[in-house]
Design an enzyme around this catalytic site. Structure first.
Site, PDB file in Angstrom:
ATOM      1  N   HIS A 150     -35.711  -8.651  -8.105  1.00 10.47           N
ATOM      2  CA  HIS A 150     -35.423  -9.223  -9.652  1.00 10.47           C
ATOM      3  C   HIS A 150     -36.975  -9.461 -10.073  1.00 10.47           C
ATOM      4  O   HIS A 150     -37.520 -10.012  -9.250  1.00 10.47           O
ATOM      5  CB  HIS A 150     -34.358 -10.280  -9.828  1.00 10.47           C
ATOM      6  CG  HIS A 150     -34.693 -10.644 -11.218  1.00 10.47           C
ATOM      7  ND1 HIS A 150     -33.891 -10.283 -12.258  1.00 10.47           N
ATOM      8  CD2 HIS A 150     -35.498 -11.639 -12.019  1.00 10.47           C
ATOM      9  CE1 HIS A 150     -34.011 -10.944 -13.328  1.00 10.47           C
ATOM     10  NE2 HIS A 150     -35.207 -11.598 -13.100  1.00 10.47           N
ATOM     11  N   ASP A 179     -23.100 -17.110 -19.104  1.00 15.31           N
ATOM     12  CA  ASP A 179     -24.659 -16.768 -19.608  1.00 15.31           C
ATOM     13  C   ASP A 179     -24.738 -15.865 -20.572  1.00 15.31           C
ATOM     14  O   ASP A 179     -25.765 -16.447 -21.318  1.00 15.31           O
ATOM     15  CB  ASP A 179     -25.152 -16.149 -18.135  1.00 15.31           C
ATOM     16  CG  ASP A 179     -26.511 -15.952 -18.414  1.00 15.31           C
ATOM     17  OD1 ASP A 179     -27.308 -16.754 -18.508  1.00 15.31           O
ATOM     18  OD2 ASP A 179     -26.999 -14.649 -18.372  1.00 15.31           O
ATOM     19  N   ARG A 208     -29.877 -19.520 -26.476  1.00 15.39           N
ATOM     20  CA  ARG A 208     -31.172 -20.141 -26.167  1.00 15.39           C
ATOM     21  C   ARG A 208     -32.197 -19.105 -26.987  1.00 15.39           C
ATOM     22  O   ARG A 208     -33.200 -19.726 -27.222  1.00 15.39           O
ATOM     23  CB  ARG A 208     -31.294 -19.871 -24.546  1.00 15.39           C
ATOM     24  CG  ARG A 208     -30.553 -20.732 -23.795  1.00 15.39           C
ATOM     25  CD  ARG A 208     -30.496 -20.526 -22.272  1.00 15.39           C
ATOM     26  NE  ARG A 208     -31.884 -20.449 -21.854  1.00 15.39           N
ATOM     27  CZ  ARG A 208     -32.027 -19.506 -20.536  1.00 15.39           C
ATOM     28  NH1 ARG A 208     -31.366 -18.682 -20.121  1.00 15.39           N
ATOM     29  NH2 ARG A 208     -33.362 -19.512 -20.232  1.00 15.39           N
ATOM     30  N   LYS A 264     -26.082 -14.258 -12.347  1.00 11.97           N
ATOM     31  CA  LYS A 264     -25.888 -13.000 -12.317  1.00 11.97           C
ATOM     32  C   LYS A 264     -26.254 -12.263 -10.870  1.00 11.97           C
ATOM     33  O   LYS A 264     -25.501 -11.199 -10.768  1.00 11.97           O
ATOM     34  CB  LYS A 264     -26.678 -12.167 -13.422  1.00 11.97           C
ATOM     35  CG  LYS A 264     -26.270 -12.625 -14.784  1.00 11.97           C
ATOM     36  CD  LYS A 264     -27.000 -12.160 -16.022  1.00 11.97           C
ATOM     37  CE  LYS A 264     -28.406 -12.869 -16.037  1.00 11.97           C
ATOM     38  NZ  LYS A 264     -28.982 -13.149 -17.260  1.00 11.97           N
TER      39      LYS A 264
END
Ligand code: URA
Length: 446
Positions: A82, A161, A168, A187
């Protein structure tokens, strides 16, 4: 659950229990609480933070609101990478086939470009026909068949999320280390991984530009991985200038195809190699660094990594002919150089304005529903620190119309900074730190 009471407690610096985080996540996912209360809770978290146990509880709670990929018993290691994102950051397209070609299964779930940074899904979708919207069941079969699936975050994954992230974004509460870590890890843990490598960018083009904030994010995500039995290793890499030469979706795919054939820019190879070694060593901890490097190099030189990319493209509906012949990828109609208006030294190629210039060309988004032009972008002809003469090409702009080309060249010539003498800010090392559960060390390529 009385959400008002939880907001009040967090606002006043208290903590929520694991059960309470579970209820919050479930309510976020099933829509039983209004946006304004969730937004207020997010702002309270932003100011008061979460302790380690709360961060872990929120992560598990968000993960539990959705489905996960199932790793078969006794299967090969499942490893993903990631990145916190950047401009020209295209390593995923090389790493996934490379690792899969040496027997590591790579369930890679990626995102789209938003803001100044690009996104892996957009790059992949510049290959005609390539589908990233696979269901989890289809991804599982593909992982079993060819060892890699390159997918987006489906609605099945961590729906809490999805809602919280959108809130957010709308309430300026994204930049909170614990919320970022919980969001990403909820995730990543849904991928059924046995290991995760993080590429934490630093520098002016990074999501978190300062090293200490990047390290804090890495440590938090490493701890979350450890709490779930998933080893996580982070490398800190540079985003004070674009990675590689190409910025823009189809242009980046071409550069990745070059890299998969053993060519391509040295900086891209440096960062990709470092991440690939970490991925392979998470899969096979007893393998020495030198042996891991040799295995990966062989996979490139033998053509195995390139061949794996062809298999992935074919499995996901893409046109393999465009992999073999990149001139079949989307191509811009209007192409022209940005020339140096003086002699001097390249002082800066700042990623943020470059990313915004690509958005202006139509190659990125300012809103999630914007449609992008995969063909447009910029190829840099110089690096920070290069000496240039007046009239020398600094970059080539790929645009979708003559007026967009004029505008793009104008923007780029204002962004590429030339000066006299060495660049005053220098450049960051491409790979500077390695972070594990044992702590932070300076990175040394063995
Ligand atoms: N990417 C995510 O998925 N979540 C964040 O909070 C930030 C970046």
């Amino acid at each position: 659950m009385i959400l008002r009471d939880l907001i009040e407690r967090k606002r006043d610096g208290g903590r929520l229990s694991s059960d309470e985080w579970r209820e919050v996540a479930q309510a976020a996912a099933n829509g039983s609480v209004p946006d304004y209360q969730l937004a207020a809770l997010l702002m309270a978290i932003f100011w008061r933070g979460l302790d380690d146990a709360e961060t872990s509880a929120l992560t598990s709670a968000m993960l539990a609101t959705g489905n996960v990929l199932h790793r078969p018993e006794g299967a090969a290691p499942w490893i993903d990478k990631h990145s916190t994102g950047g401009v020209g950051d295209k390593t995923s397209l090389i790493l996934a086939p490379l690792l899969a070609s040496v027997g590591v299964t790579v369930p890679m779930m990626s995102g789209r470009g938003l803001g100044h940074t690009g996104g892996t899904l957009d790059k992949l979708e510049s290959i005609p026909g390539f589908r990233t919207d696979l269901s989890l069941t289809r991804a599982e079969s593909q992982l079993e068949a060819i060892g890699c699936a390159l997918i987006g975050q489906t609605t099945e994954i961590a729906p809490a999320d999805r809602r919280l992230y959108a809130l957010r974004d709308a309430t300026a509460t994204v930049e909170c280390i614990q919320l970022i870590a919980a969001s990403i890890m909820s995730k990543k843990l849904a991928e059924g991984l046995t290991g995760l490598v993080l590429d934490v960018k630093r520098g002016s083009g990074a999501f978190l530009p300062e090293l200490d904030r990047g390290l804090a994010l890495a440590r938090t995500m490493i701890a979350l991985g450890a709490a779930s039995g998933v080893p996580v290793v982070a490398l800190v890499t540079a985003m004070d200038r674009p990675l590689g030469d190409a910025c823009g979706n189809a242009l980046e795919v071409r550069e990745c195809l070059d890299a998969l054939r053993g060519d391509g820019p040295v900086d891209l190879r440096t960062v990709t190699d470092a991440l690939a070694v970490e991925m392979l060593r998470l899969a096979r901890p007893s393998v020495a660094v030198a042996d891991a490097r040799a295995t990966l190099r062989d996979a490139i030189t033998s053509g195995a990594a390139f061949d794996k990319f062809r298999q992935i493209v074919a499995a996901q509906g893409g046109d393999v002919r465009a992999v073999d012949d990149p001139t079949l990828l989307p191509t811009a109609t209007d192409i022209g150089d940005v020339l140096a208006d003086r002699e001097g030294v390249v002082h800066a190629l700042p990623p943020r304005p470059i990313g915004h210039a690509i958005i202006a060309l139509g190659g990125g988004r300012t809103r999630t529903d914007d449609v992008i032009d995969p063909a447009v972008g910029v190829i840099f002809r110089v690096r920070v620190g290069d000496t240039v003469r007046a009239g020398q090409p600094l970059a080539t702009v790929h645009a979708g119309s003559p007026s967009a080309l004029t505008d793009g060249r104008h923007r780029l010539s204002g962004i590429i900074r030339l000066g006299d003498g060495p660049p005053p800010d220098g450049v960051l090392p491409w790979v500077s730190h390695r972070v594990t559960t044992g702590g932070v060390e300076e990175y040394r390529a063995e």
